[in-house]
Write a protein that holds these residues in place. Structure first.
Motif, mmCIF file in Angstrom:
data_model
loop_
_atom_site.group_PDB
_atom_site.id
_atom_site.type_symbol
_atom_site.label_atom_id
_atom_site.label_comp_id
_atom_site.label_asym_id
_atom_site.label_seq_id
_atom_site.Cartn_x
_atom_site.Cartn_y
_atom_site.Cartn_z
ATOM 1 N N ARG A 127 0.375 9.733 -2.244
ATOM 2 C CA ARG A 127 0.354 10.856 -3.167
ATOM 3 C C ARG A 127 0.821 10.465 -4.569
ATOM 4 O O ARG A 127 0.426 11.082 -5.554
ATOM 5 C CB ARG A 127 1.231 12.001 -2.629
ATOM 6 C CG ARG A 127 0.553 12.770 -1.509
ATOM 7 C CD ARG A 127 1.485 13.693 -0.774
ATOM 8 N NE ARG A 127 0.752 14.593 0.097
ATOM 9 C CZ ARG A 127 0.179 14.243 1.238
ATOM 10 N NH1 ARG A 127 0.255 12.989 1.652
ATOM 11 N NH2 ARG A 127 -0.478 15.125 1.968
ATOM 12 N N LYS A 128 1.672 9.463 -4.634
ATOM 13 C CA LYS A 128 2.190 9.016 -5.932
ATOM 14 C C LYS A 128 2.086 7.500 -6.015
ATOM 15 O O LYS A 128 2.625 6.791 -5.179
ATOM 16 C CB LYS A 128 3.647 9.467 -6.111
ATOM 17 C CG LYS A 128 4.229 9.110 -7.465
ATOM 18 C CD LYS A 128 5.627 9.686 -7.629
ATOM 19 C CE LYS A 128 6.205 9.356 -8.999
ATOM 20 N NZ LYS A 128 7.569 9.928 -9.172
ATOM 21 N N LEU A 129 1.404 6.998 -7.052
ATOM 22 C CA LEU A 129 1.220 5.563 -7.244
ATOM 23 C C LEU A 129 1.680 5.197 -8.648
ATOM 24 O O LEU A 129 1.147 5.707 -9.638
ATOM 25 C CB LEU A 129 -0.247 5.182 -7.040
ATOM 26 C CG LEU A 129 -0.608 3.705 -7.259
ATOM 27 C CD1 LEU A 129 0.193 2.815 -6.323
ATOM 28 C CD2 LEU A 129 -2.096 3.490 -7.058
ATOM 29 N N ASP A 130 2.668 4.323 -8.722
ATOM 30 C CA ASP A 130 3.241 3.898 -9.992
ATOM 31 C C ASP A 130 2.999 2.400 -10.172
ATOM 32 O O ASP A 130 3.598 1.578 -9.475
ATOM 33 C CB ASP A 130 4.751 4.204 -10.010
ATOM 34 C CG ASP A 130 5.382 3.958 -11.373
ATOM 35 O OD1 ASP A 130 4.775 3.236 -12.191
ATOM 36 O OD2 ASP A 130 6.490 4.466 -11.614
ATOM 37 N N LEU A 131 2.103 2.046 -11.092
ATOM 38 C CA LEU A 131 1.779 0.653 -11.387
ATOM 39 C C LEU A 131 2.208 0.292 -12.810
ATOM 40 O O LEU A 131 1.641 -0.607 -13.432
ATOM 41 C CB LEU A 131 0.280 0.416 -11.227
ATOM 42 C CG LEU A 131 -0.311 0.686 -9.836
ATOM 43 C CD1 LEU A 131 -1.828 0.597 -9.879
ATOM 44 C CD2 LEU A 131 0.243 -0.274 -8.809
ATOM 45 N N SER A 132 3.206 0.956 -13.320
ATOM 46 C CA SER A 132 3.624 0.773 -14.703
ATOM 47 C C SER A 132 4.213 -0.608 -14.939
ATOM 48 O O SER A 132 4.683 -1.277 -14.017
ATOM 49 C CB SER A 132 4.644 1.851 -15.084
ATOM 50 O OG SER A 132 5.779 1.784 -14.230
ATOM 51 N N HIS A 133 4.161 -1.028 -16.215
ATOM 52 C CA HIS A 133 4.766 -2.283 -16.666
ATOM 53 C C HIS A 133 4.197 -3.502 -15.926
ATOM 54 O O HIS A 133 4.924 -4.306 -15.364
ATOM 55 C CB HIS A 133 6.291 -2.222 -16.509
ATOM 56 C CG HIS A 133 6.921 -1.017 -17.126
ATOM 57 N ND1 HIS A 133 6.990 -0.821 -18.488
ATOM 58 C CD2 HIS A 133 7.482 0.081 -16.550
ATOM 59 C CE1 HIS A 133 7.590 0.333 -18.731
ATOM 60 N NE2 HIS A 133 7.883 0.906 -17.580
ATOM 61 N N ASN A 134 2.863 -3.601 -15.936
ATOM 62 C CA ASN A 134 2.180 -4.764 -15.383
ATOM 63 C C ASN A 134 1.163 -5.256 -16.408
ATOM 64 O O ASN A 134 1.285 -4.945 -17.601
ATOM 65 C CB ASN A 134 1.510 -4.416 -14.044
ATOM 66 C CG ASN A 134 2.513 -4.330 -12.900
ATOM 67 O OD1 ASN A 134 3.080 -5.330 -12.493
ATOM 68 N ND2 ASN A 134 2.738 -3.130 -12.370
ATOM 69 N N HIS A 135 0.162 -6.001 -15.972
ATOM 70 C CA HIS A 135 -0.850 -6.537 -16.891
ATOM 71 C C HIS A 135 -2.262 -6.208 -16.418
ATOM 72 O O HIS A 135 -3.192 -6.992 -16.613
ATOM 73 C CB HIS A 135 -0.686 -8.057 -17.020
ATOM 74 C CG HIS A 135 0.699 -8.501 -17.357
ATOM 75 N ND1 HIS A 135 1.317 -8.181 -18.548
ATOM 76 C CD2 HIS A 135 1.611 -9.216 -16.638
ATOM 77 C CE1 HIS A 135 2.535 -8.699 -18.562
ATOM 78 N NE2 HIS A 135 2.740 -9.315 -17.419
ATOM 79 N N LEU A 167 -0.543 9.391 -10.871
ATOM 80 C CA LEU A 167 -0.936 8.008 -11.143
ATOM 81 C C LEU A 167 -0.300 7.572 -12.453
ATOM 82 O O LEU A 167 -0.564 8.155 -13.515
ATOM 83 C CB LEU A 167 -2.459 7.902 -11.222
ATOM 84 C CG LEU A 167 -3.043 6.515 -11.534
ATOM 85 C CD1 LEU A 167 -2.598 5.497 -10.494
ATOM 86 C CD2 LEU A 167 -4.564 6.581 -11.598
ATOM 87 N N ASN A 168 0.557 6.554 -12.380
ATOM 88 C CA ASN A 168 1.279 6.060 -13.549
ATOM 89 C C ASN A 168 0.800 4.645 -13.875
ATOM 90 O O ASN A 168 1.019 3.713 -13.099
ATOM 91 C CB ASN A 168 2.785 6.068 -13.288
ATOM 92 C CG ASN A 168 3.589 5.747 -14.543
ATOM 93 O OD1 ASN A 168 3.049 5.288 -15.549
ATOM 94 N ND2 ASN A 168 4.882 5.980 -14.497
ATOM 95 N N LEU A 169 0.143 4.487 -15.011
ATOM 96 C CA LEU A 169 -0.364 3.189 -15.463
ATOM 97 C C LEU A 169 0.238 2.815 -16.815
ATOM 98 O O LEU A 169 -0.356 2.061 -17.592
ATOM 99 C CB LEU A 169 -1.887 3.237 -15.556
ATOM 100 C CG LEU A 169 -2.597 3.433 -14.211
ATOM 101 C CD1 LEU A 169 -4.025 3.898 -14.423
ATOM 102 C CD2 LEU A 169 -2.580 2.159 -13.394
ATOM 103 N N ASN A 170 1.398 3.334 -17.086
ATOM 104 C CA ASN A 170 2.080 3.087 -18.351
ATOM 105 C C ASN A 170 2.335 1.588 -18.568
ATOM 106 O O ASN A 170 2.717 0.870 -17.640
ATOM 107 C CB ASN A 170 3.404 3.849 -18.346
ATOM 108 C CG ASN A 170 4.243 3.572 -19.570
ATOM 109 O OD1 ASN A 170 3.719 3.455 -20.673
ATOM 110 N ND2 ASN A 170 5.531 3.433 -19.381
ATOM 111 N N LEU A 189 -1.232 12.120 -14.903
ATOM 112 C CA LEU A 189 -1.805 10.823 -15.260
ATOM 113 C C LEU A 189 -1.100 10.283 -16.495
ATOM 114 O O LEU A 189 -1.033 10.957 -17.531
ATOM 115 C CB LEU A 189 -3.303 10.970 -15.527
ATOM 116 C CG LEU A 189 -4.046 9.711 -15.985
ATOM 117 C CD1 LEU A 189 -3.962 8.614 -14.930
ATOM 118 C CD2 LEU A 189 -5.508 10.036 -16.285
ATOM 119 N N ASP A 190 -0.557 9.081 -16.376
ATOM 120 C CA ASP A 190 0.147 8.435 -17.489
ATOM 121 C C ASP A 190 -0.609 7.161 -17.869
ATOM 122 O O ASP A 190 -0.623 6.184 -17.120
ATOM 123 C CB ASP A 190 1.587 8.102 -17.088
ATOM 124 C CG ASP A 190 2.422 7.643 -18.281
ATOM 125 O OD1 ASP A 190 1.846 7.309 -19.328
ATOM 126 O OD2 ASP A 190 3.669 7.622 -18.155
#
Length: 349
Positions: free
Chosen positions: A190-198, A215-218, A241-242
């Motif tokens: 339900r919650k996917l945080d992939l922030s601070h990647n490349h 969905l966090n893609l910050n 959505l971020d």
């Protein structure tokens, strides 16, 4: 052979007694076990009618690690598998008259397990290894984790899969350059945080996560948000959505099909325009698009019902100054009469 999922055993006698089941499953480990002469059936199992070594279904929970056994040979009345792709199924037994409701299972594992159950029901040989009647270890239930937070590259799992039961997964500061396709097996996510990647690109298959709400893609390297994602099941599931701190210049017009969005963050990108159908995001309440290159807002922007809006640091164009037009005020009747009298005097002289 084992299956990890949530299980609810519902007695079909309850409605006749004016009672209702509690309607909530528990974490369980399902095992297919070989019945031996020394292992006597527990409560809920039938007598041995199909040979000396029938196959039983063993349901073990954290409170009952020894489990409850159910005989399978010629004892299944019906399978309900319409939602098996979502990790759900129901096995209806003849005796005892119960429905074994399964949910939050890995869909491929569920299909394999039910295939083996069918063979056991028909009395056929099962080629996969069967389990023994031993109490389930506590470590088995650790696979039912619903939340996992990984914030360093050294902790990122490379040799083992993510727990299938995850509902919240965060993998930040892990140096990911592409989306890990193993995450697509997390059907309950339900919650996917992939922030601070490349990460540079999201595959369209992310839209197969039918329950994904956040969905966090910050802070990644995204340059676009694909049309395929906009037309996936995210249309009905995605709420937040971020996309902040990426390299996105424009969003496709199909982005406005994500009509369940309530929270959208687009700060620190290279946006030069919003989709012209922005007004279709009728549930949007929080919008942040600071520090972009927006020269103007689309006309449909006025249709949004926002509670919070941040557009600081954009390069909005100043409207052109309209030419000043001097309008003459009409003369009153008295002034017009006086002007006419003066003109007549001049003519007479």
């Amino acid at each position: 052979m084992k299956l990890h999922c949530e299980v609810e055993v519902v007695s079909r006698h309850l409605p006749a007694l004016g009672m209702r089941n509690r309607g909530k499953g528990v974490r369980a480990v399902l095992s297919l076990c070989q019945q031996t002469p020394r292992s006597q059936p527990r409560a809920g199992a039938r007598g041995d009618r199909g040979g000396p070594h029938p196959t039983c279904l063993l349901i073990s929970t954290l409170k009952d690690k020894r489990g409850t056994r159910y005989e399978l040979k010629e004892n299944i009345e019906q399978f309900f598998t319409k939602f098996m792709d979502e990790g759900k199924a129901t096995v209806r037994l003849k005796e005892p008259p119960v429905d074994i409701c399964l949910s939050k299972a890995n869909s491929s594992s569920l299909k394999s397990f039910l295939s083996a159950v069918r063979l056991a029901h028909r009395g056929c040989d099962i080629e996969v290894p069967l389990s023994t009647f031993t109490p389930v270890k506590t470590s088995e239930f650790e696979k039912f984790k619903t939340k996992m937070v990984i914030t360093s590259k050294k902790d990122y799992p490379l040799s083992k899969n993510f727990p299938y039961s995850l509902e919240h997964l965060q993998t930040s500061y892990c140096g990911l350059v592409r989306f890990d396709t193993r995450m697509l097996c997390l059907r309950n996510l339900r919650k996917l945080d992939l922030s601070h990647n490349h990460i540079k690109k999201l595959p369209a298959t992310v839209g197969d996560l039918i329950h994904l709400q956040e969905l966090n893609l910050n802070d990644n390297h995204l340059e676009s948000f694909s049309v395929a994602l906009c037309q996936s099941t995210l249309q009905t599931s995605l709420r937040s959505l971020d996309l902040s701190k990426n390299k996105i210049k424009a969003l496709p017009v199909q982005f406005c099909q994500l009509r369940e969005l309530t929270d959208l963050k687009l700060d620190d990108n290279e946006l030069i325009r919003f989709p012209f159908k922005m007004g279709q995001l009728t549930k949007l309440r929080f919008l942040s698009a600071a520090r972009n290159k927006l020269p103007f807002l689309p006309s449909e922007f006025k249709n949004l019902s926002l509670e919070y809006l941040d557009l600081f640091g954009n390069t909005f164009e100043q409207p052109e100054v309209l030419p000043l037009i001097m309008l003459q005020t009409p003369l009153t009747l008295l002034e017009s009469s006086a002007q006419a009298v003066l003109c007549n005097r001049e003519d007479q002289s």
